[in-house]
Every structure is written in C-alpha cells, then in structure tokens.
Design a protein around this motif. Structure first.
Motif, mmCIF file in Angstrom:
data_model
loop_
_atom_site.group_PDB
_atom_site.id
_atom_site.type_symbol
_atom_site.label_atom_id
_atom_site.label_comp_id
_atom_site.label_asym_id
_atom_site.label_seq_id
_atom_site.Cartn_x
_atom_site.Cartn_y
_atom_site.Cartn_z
ATOM 1 N N PHE A 153 19.646 28.449 -0.832
ATOM 2 C CA PHE A 153 19.398 27.402 -1.785
ATOM 3 C C PHE A 153 18.128 27.053 -1.899
ATOM 4 N N GLU A 154 17.084 27.679 -2.637
ATOM 5 C CA GLU A 154 15.780 27.361 -2.573
ATOM 6 C C GLU A 154 15.471 26.484 -3.901
ATOM 7 N N SER A 155 16.278 26.356 -4.790
ATOM 8 C CA SER A 155 15.975 25.289 -5.605
ATOM 9 C C SER A 155 15.594 23.874 -5.203
ATOM 10 N N ILE A 214 15.169 28.057 6.581
ATOM 11 C CA ILE A 214 14.767 28.671 5.327
ATOM 12 C C ILE A 214 15.494 28.173 4.220
ATOM 13 N N GLY A 215 14.890 27.803 3.276
ATOM 14 C CA GLY A 215 15.335 27.392 2.072
ATOM 15 C C GLY A 215 15.835 25.761 2.200
ATOM 16 N N ASN A 216 16.987 25.426 1.384
ATOM 17 C CA ASN A 216 17.194 23.976 1.433
ATOM 18 C C ASN A 216 18.778 24.060 1.923
ATOM 19 N N ALA A 226 18.470 18.678 1.291
ATOM 20 C CA ALA A 226 17.337 18.655 2.171
ATOM 21 C C ALA A 226 17.865 19.807 3.179
ATOM 22 N N PRO A 227 16.786 20.580 3.844
ATOM 23 C CA PRO A 227 17.112 21.733 4.765
ATOM 24 C C PRO A 227 17.616 21.308 5.903
#
Length: 217
Positions: free
Chosen positions: A29-31, A73-75, A63-64
């Motif tokens: 979920f990198e957006s 890593i990512g959200n 949020a991560p």
C-alpha cells in the motif's frame, strides 16, 4: 460505535511445495495516505486492482503499522465503519490473484499486521472468495481466530497484532489451517503444535481471489 480497522502488508502470500517456496503476492500500500483503495493495483502477483463494494464506511490508504521484529514498509489499508447501529453489510475489498490457490500437495503461508482503533460490535476477516471456512480475523464471538474458532485472545483497541497463517491443501479438497498471533519465529517457520488455533475442513477447491471485510458497527 464506529469501528476502524488498519491492515498492513496485506497480503504477503508464499506458496510452497516439498522442494521450493515462492512469494506469489504482496501489497504494501505505497500510495499516499487518504487515497481511495478502489482500483489501486500496487504490489506484485495480482491480476487486477482492489475492488471495494458494499461500502457502509470508507476504504483508503492509512498510516503505516509497526510491530517488534517486523520492518515498516509502505502504508496500510484503512477500513472504517460509519454505522452507529447494526447492519448486515459492511466495507469489503476483493482482489484477484495471478494464479490459483488450493492445489493438493502445496502449502500457503500468509502474513499481515492488523490493528483496530475501536473494538465495537463488529467482525473483520480475510479469506478467499467462494471458499468457506477460510476466514482469518476476529469474528462475532469476540475472539481472534479462524472462522468460528477462537484463539482465546481478546483484541485490545489500538494494539497491533502480527498474524501468520498456514494452509495445507490435500487431495479431495481437504484443508488444514494453522494461525499464529504474535509468533516468536527465531529465524525459521513455527512448528505445528505451537499455533494459537487450528482447524481442518474439506471441499476447499481452487480459488484465486482474496476478500477482506469489515462488518457491523
């Protein structure tokens, strides 16, 4: 009561046989935080993006999350119920995998982090669309576990839990499932017999779609 659910690293899926193991899908979920999850297609191993439906709340990037021994890593995926009374629908997410799951003689490992800001009259679970008894999460019985079997662990609001599960597929659709909650891994896979809860079922079949749901209020 409004229920909020965060899921991180959903999903890391690893399919193994007697001779090899491969990561088949993950999404970190990198957006940007606040982005609508519907249609997002990040990660690897999928054949399409997330489809959000039956929405009685919101589904967006959150949020991560973090947990001891797990790199951030990512959200996360953030699901929220906006209901203040009982409803039979919920906020649901589907995503198709790039390959079928359930071939006899294979084992599926999956892992995610999970946190609820509010623990209300709700259930959340992740499983495979069209496959009964594959739900992993917290059911209406109030405990975290597999389908309708509780691991005897009561969820605490605001606490992040690490879920690790194993699914062994056998001839005729037989399925053995094992769930560890906050396992101590010590550099290797946990042994059967040390799991938080387990169950055996039949008639699993082949599936290729992940489902994540938040129901209730």
């Amino acid at each position: 009561m409004k229920t909020k659910l965060f899921l991180s690293l959903v999903m890391v899926l690893c399919l193994s046989t007697a001779s090899s193991a491969d990561i088949i899908a993950y999404d970190n979920f990198e957006s940007s935080v606040g982005t609508d999850l519907d249609g997002l297609d990040g990660g690897i191993g999928w054949s399409g993006g997330w489809v959000v439906y039956e929405e009685t709340g919101t589904a967006e990037i959150g949020a991560p999350l973090s947990a001891p021994g797990v790199p951030t890593i990512g959200n996360s995926a953030y699901l929220q119920s906006t209901q203040t009374e009982w409803v039979s629908t919920g906020t649901r997410m589907l995503r198709a995998l790039g390959q079928d799951i359930g071939t006899p003689g294979t084992t599926l490992w999956g892992s995610c982090l999970l946190k609820s800001d509010v623990v209300g009259n709700s259930a959340f679970y992740s499983g495979f669309s069209g496959a009964s008894n594959s739900a992993i999460g917290r059911g209406w019985y109030g405990g975290m576990g597999l389908e309708n079997l509780s691991a005897g662990i009561t969820q605490t609001a605001g606490q992040t839990y690490r879920y690790l599960w194993r699914m062994d597929f056998h001839e005729g659709g037989a399925l053995d499932q094992y769930l560890w909650i906050d396992p101590v891994l010590n550099g290797g896979e946990p042994a059967i017999g040390t799991e938080s809860v387990s169950r055996s079922d039949g008639n699993f079949g082949l599936v290729n779609e992940i489902s994540i749901s938040l129901e209730g209020y």
